[in-house]
Design an enzyme around this catalytic site. Structure first.
Site, PDB file in Angstrom:
ATOM      1  N   ARG A   1       0.815  -1.217   0.000  1.00 42.83           N
ATOM      2  CA  ARG A   1       0.000   0.000   0.000  1.00 42.83           C
ATOM      3  C   ARG A   1       0.851   1.272   0.000  1.00 42.83           C
ATOM      4  O   ARG A   1       0.364   2.352  -0.288  1.00 42.83           O
ATOM      5  CB  ARG A   1      -0.956  -0.012   1.206  1.00 42.83           C
TER       6      ARG A   1
ATOM      7  N   ASP B   1       5.354  -1.179  11.880  1.00 46.63           N
ATOM      8  CA  ASP B   1       4.854   0.085  11.316  1.00 46.63           C
ATOM      9  C   ASP B   1       4.149   0.928  12.371  1.00 46.63           C
ATOM     10  O   ASP B   1       3.204   1.648  12.075  1.00 46.63           O
ATOM     11  CB  ASP B   1       3.937  -0.177  10.109  1.00 46.63           C
TER      12      ASP B   1
ATOM     13  N   GLY C   1      -7.959  -4.299  12.797  1.00 47.01           N
ATOM     14  CA  GLY C   1      -8.694  -5.448  13.303  1.00 47.01           C
ATOM     15  C   GLY C   1      -9.586  -4.967  14.441  1.00 47.01           C
ATOM     16  O   GLY C   1      -9.136  -4.258  15.333  1.00 47.01           O
TER      17      GLY C   1
ATOM     18  N   TYR D   1      35.348  31.406   0.301  1.00 43.20           N
ATOM     19  CA  TYR D   1      35.344  29.948   0.344  1.00 43.20           C
ATOM     20  C   TYR D   1      36.573  29.453   1.082  1.00 43.20           C
ATOM     21  O   TYR D   1      37.700  29.765   0.692  1.00 43.20           O
ATOM     22  CB  TYR D   1      35.321  29.353  -1.074  1.00 43.20           C
TER      23      TYR D   1
ATOM     24  N   ASN E   1      41.943  37.054  10.383  1.00 42.49           N
ATOM     25  CA  ASN E   1      40.890  37.810   9.700  1.00 42.49           C
ATOM     26  C   ASN E   1      40.961  37.471   8.227  1.00 42.49           C
ATOM     27  O   ASN E   1      42.014  37.595   7.608  1.00 42.49           O
ATOM     28  CB  ASN E   1      41.081  39.312   9.924  1.00 42.49           C
TER      29      ASN E   1
HETATM   30  C1  UD1 Z   1      -2.428  -5.615  11.508  1.00 42.32           C
HETATM   31  C2  UD1 Z   1      -3.355  -6.508  12.305  1.00 42.32           C
HETATM   32  C3  UD1 Z   1      -4.614  -5.708  12.675  1.00 42.32           C
HETATM   33  C4  UD1 Z   1      -4.217  -4.486  13.480  1.00 42.32           C
HETATM   34  C5  UD1 Z   1      -3.193  -3.643  12.737  1.00 42.32           C
HETATM   35  C6  UD1 Z   1      -2.665  -2.595  13.669  1.00 42.32           C
HETATM   36  C7  UD1 Z   1      -3.000  -8.797  11.522  1.00 42.32           C
HETATM   37  C8  UD1 Z   1      -3.532  -9.892  10.696  1.00 42.32           C
HETATM   38  N1  UD1 Z   1      -3.705  -7.670  11.515  1.00 42.32           N
HETATM   39  O1  UD1 Z   1      -3.052  -5.283  10.308  1.00 42.32           O
HETATM   40  O2  UD1 Z   1      -5.486  -6.504  13.458  1.00 42.32           O
HETATM   41  O3  UD1 Z   1      -5.364  -3.685  13.782  1.00 42.32           O
HETATM   42  O4  UD1 Z   1      -2.090  -4.465  12.291  1.00 42.32           O
HETATM   43  O5  UD1 Z   1      -1.774  -1.717  13.079  1.00 42.32           O
HETATM   44  O6  UD1 Z   1      -1.985  -8.964  12.156  1.00 42.32           O
HETATM   45  N2  UD1 Z   1       4.342  -8.540   8.344  1.00 42.32           N
HETATM   46  C9  UD1 Z   1       5.296  -9.517   8.231  1.00 42.32           C
HETATM   47  N3  UD1 Z   1       5.023 -10.608   7.461  1.00 42.32           N
HETATM   48  C10 UD1 Z   1       3.854 -10.784   6.836  1.00 42.32           C
HETATM   49  C11 UD1 Z   1       2.866  -9.773   6.971  1.00 42.32           C
HETATM   50  C12 UD1 Z   1       3.140  -8.664   7.729  1.00 42.32           C
HETATM   51  O7  UD1 Z   1       6.387  -9.411   8.788  1.00 42.32           O
HETATM   52  O8  UD1 Z   1       3.686 -11.813   6.178  1.00 42.32           O
HETATM   53  C13 UD1 Z   1       4.646  -7.345   9.145  1.00 42.32           C
HETATM   54  C14 UD1 Z   1       4.570  -6.059   8.345  1.00 42.32           C
HETATM   55  O9  UD1 Z   1       5.852  -5.716   7.818  1.00 42.32           O
HETATM   56  C15 UD1 Z   1       4.088  -5.038   9.376  1.00 42.32           C
HETATM   57  C16 UD1 Z   1       3.352  -5.881  10.397  1.00 42.32           C
HETATM   58  O10 UD1 Z   1       3.691  -7.219  10.159  1.00 42.32           O
HETATM   59  O11 UD1 Z   1       5.147  -4.362  10.003  1.00 42.32           O
HETATM   60  C17 UD1 Z   1       1.833  -5.721  10.267  1.00 42.32           C
HETATM   61  O12 UD1 Z   1       1.453  -6.028   8.952  1.00 42.32           O
HETATM   62  P1  UD1 Z   1       0.401  -5.134   8.163  1.00 42.32           P
HETATM   63  O13 UD1 Z   1       0.250  -5.687   6.812  1.00 42.32           O
HETATM   64  O14 UD1 Z   1       0.725  -3.706   8.316  1.00 42.32           O
HETATM   65  O15 UD1 Z   1      -0.926  -5.484   9.008  1.00 42.32           O
HETATM   66  P2  UD1 Z   1      -2.286  -4.668   9.021  1.00 42.32           P
HETATM   67  O16 UD1 Z   1      -3.081  -5.056   7.823  1.00 42.32           O
HETATM   68  O17 UD1 Z   1      -2.044  -3.246   9.223  1.00 42.32           O
HETATM   69 CA    CA Z   2      -0.204  -2.023   9.439  1.00 38.19          CA
END
Ligand code: UD1
Ligand code: CA
Length: 470
Positions: free
Chosen positions: A27, A113, A150, A376, A387
């Site tokens: 995204r 994040d 979530g 410079y 100076n």
């Molecule tokens: C996630 C939560 C959601 C919550 C939100 C809060 C899940 C399924 N959902 O959603 O309930 O409200 O965060 O901010 O967990 N990542 C991995 N490997 C993967 C997928 C993701 O390491 O396969 C990492 C991403 O880099 C990120 C973090 O997990 O830092 C969360 O993933 P992201 O895709 O941002 O989850 P959300 O859809 O925001």
């Molecule tokens: Ca997220």
């Protein structure tokens, strides 16, 4: 990235922290991994790791998408790197950290994040988890707009958590729920590994960490949901718009903390200070000032308007008008600009004055030296009480390589002097206006002309009159 002396080392209590940073971040529409995008000048991943360190989580694991993308590189000085070989969801990502977490008794899991999370919040969750004897705990927050989060579903009485429903699985009723999962969890490790391994994937093929909540509830394990008071801490970054929102919130927080620590901000909304920058008491930041990167400014300074400082060390009682300074050190009592540029590798000693349009690069400028006007000074070692007149230049580059210029203590460099490096102007020496200095000038000598030669006869003194005010 060091914990405060007073914070406990939580690894002694069996804690390991896991940062999830292996998602695709689609995204963001970026070639840069999401967690490396900066918020208030610092990569989100580092902000999260800073908060973990400050909360006493000395054992940290970062889950990266592969061993040699930027995430692994950025993480490795501060954490163990675990690789999730395919982006199969947050639950799958946690399992990828299992080996690296080793014999951890309990884990704290943070989405990578969440740049605004505070150390106190992480510490409080860990403590509540133990006090509640929970198998799984997580942070919830009440938000105005729950889109993308979530939703936290509770039982009829609203007391107990029943599960987390991801946005894509919500119905009309659950979509309206304002309490959401913040993306920070604690769990008993042995229980978690077993539970995650047994979780069926969601319809999109991903294993959701959030489904562990329902598993815990179904198997009668204790779940603790901890409410977060400050909604901004839960600001996640999935999109560029959320990145901007997080940056704005972080900079507001930084401004408030500077003011609380005795710094005056005039027009605070126009002043941008990066995370980690330090500013001493009674310093005033004027409108349009940017303090970036690894910058420390001392006490009783006046910075701006429109000054840009990046990776700078600035002492006390300095005045820096609208100028750009990078990667250098400025001692106490220095007066710079407006319209100066100090480039990396410079050391400006105490009580120096740099006037309008002075450019300095990779040079030492000795104490009390005055460079009052456009000029410079590059690759130079300038002594004390020198100076340097308007238009004076160190010609440091011969088209192939750079050369150094040395100017001794108390020298007087006339207006428009060219110093053709490598060259030395001795202590107490004087150059006439317009001199082109191609050879070393002995201490105390006076030179004139192009190329400059030593003036000997007394009668020539009128020609030598310097046009520069001291
Ligand atoms: C996630 C939560 C959601 C919550 C939100 C809060 C899940 C399924 N959902 O959603 O309930 O409200 O965060 O901010 O967990 N990542 C991995 N490997 C993967 C997928 C993701 O390491 O396969 C990492 C991403 O880099 C990120 C973090 O997990 O830092 C969360 O993933 P992201 O895709 O941002 O989850 P959300 O859809 O925001
Ligand atoms: Ca997220």
């Amino acid at each position: 990235m060091r914990a405060n002396e007073s914070t406990p080392d939580r690894s002694a209590d069996g804690w390991t922290a896991i940062v999830l940073a292996a998602g695709r971040g689609t995204r963001m529409r970026s070639r840069t991994p999401k967690v490396l995008h900066p918020v208030a000048g610092r990569p989100m991943l580092h902000l999260v790791l800073d908060a973990l360190a400050a909360a006493g989580f000395d054992r940290r694991v970062v889950v990266a998408a592969n061993a040699d993308n930027g995430v692994a590189g950025a993480a490795s000085p501060h954490a163990t790197v675990a690789v999730q070989d395919a982006p199969l969801g947050t639950g799958h990502a946690v399992l990828a950290a299992r080996d690296a977490a080793g014999d951890a008794e309990r884990v704290l899991i943070v989405n990578g994040d969440l740049p605004l999370l505070k150390a106190d919040t992480l510490a409080a969750l860990a403590e509540a988890h133990c006090a509640e004897r929970a198998a799984l705990s997580f942070l919830t927050v009440e938000v105005d707009d729950p889109t993308g989060y979530g939703r936290v579903v509770r039982d009829a009485g609203g007391e107990r958590v029943a599960g987390i429903v991801e946005e894509s699985d919500t119905d009309e009723q659950t979509r309206a729920i304002g309490e959401v999962n913040a993306g920070v969890y604690t769990a008993e490790a042995a229980w978690l590994w077993g539970t995650l391994a047994a979780l069926p994937p969601a319809p999109n093929g991903e294993v959701y960490l959030t489904d562990a909540v329902r598993s815990a509830v179904d198997s009668g394990c204790r779940v603790h949901a901890q409410r977060l008071g400050d909604e901004t801490e839960a600001q996640q970054v999935n999109t560029r718009a959320e990145l901007a929102a997080a940056d704005t919130a972080m900079r507001d927080r930084i401004r408030a903390s500077l003011m609380a620590n005795g710094v005056t901000l005039v027009g605070p909304e126009t002043i941008y200070v990066d995370a980690g920058v330090e500013v001493g008491e009674d310093t005033t930041l004027l409108p349009g000032t940017h303090l970036m990167g690894d910058t420390v400014v001392g006490r009783e300074c006046e910075i701006g308007p429109n000054a840009v400082l990046r990776d700078m060390r600035v002492g006390d009682r300095c005045t820096i008008g609208g100028s750009t300074l990078e990667g250098s050190t400025v001692a106490d009592g220095v007066d710079i600009g407006a319209y100066c540029r100090v480039r990396p590798g410079s050391v400006i000693e105490a009580d120096v004055h740099l006037g309008t349009y002075a450019e300095v690069k990779a040079s030492r400028i000795g104490a009390r030296t005055q460079i009052g006007h456009f000029s410079y000074t590059g690759d130079a070692d300038v002594g004390e009480d020198v100076n340097i007149g308007a238009g004076a230049i160190t010609a440091n580059y011969d088209g192939t390589s750079k050369h150094r210029t040395e100017i001794g203590d108390g020298a007087f460099i006339g207006s428009d002097t060219m110093m053709i490096a490598p060259v030395r102007v001795g202590a107490g020496a004087r150059t006439a206006a317009g001199a082109v200095v191609t050879h070393d000038v002995p201490d105390g000598a006076q030179v004139i002309g192009a190329p400059a030669r030593i003036r000997e006869a007394e009668g020539e003194s009128n020609e030598l009159r310097q046009r520069e005010e001291p």
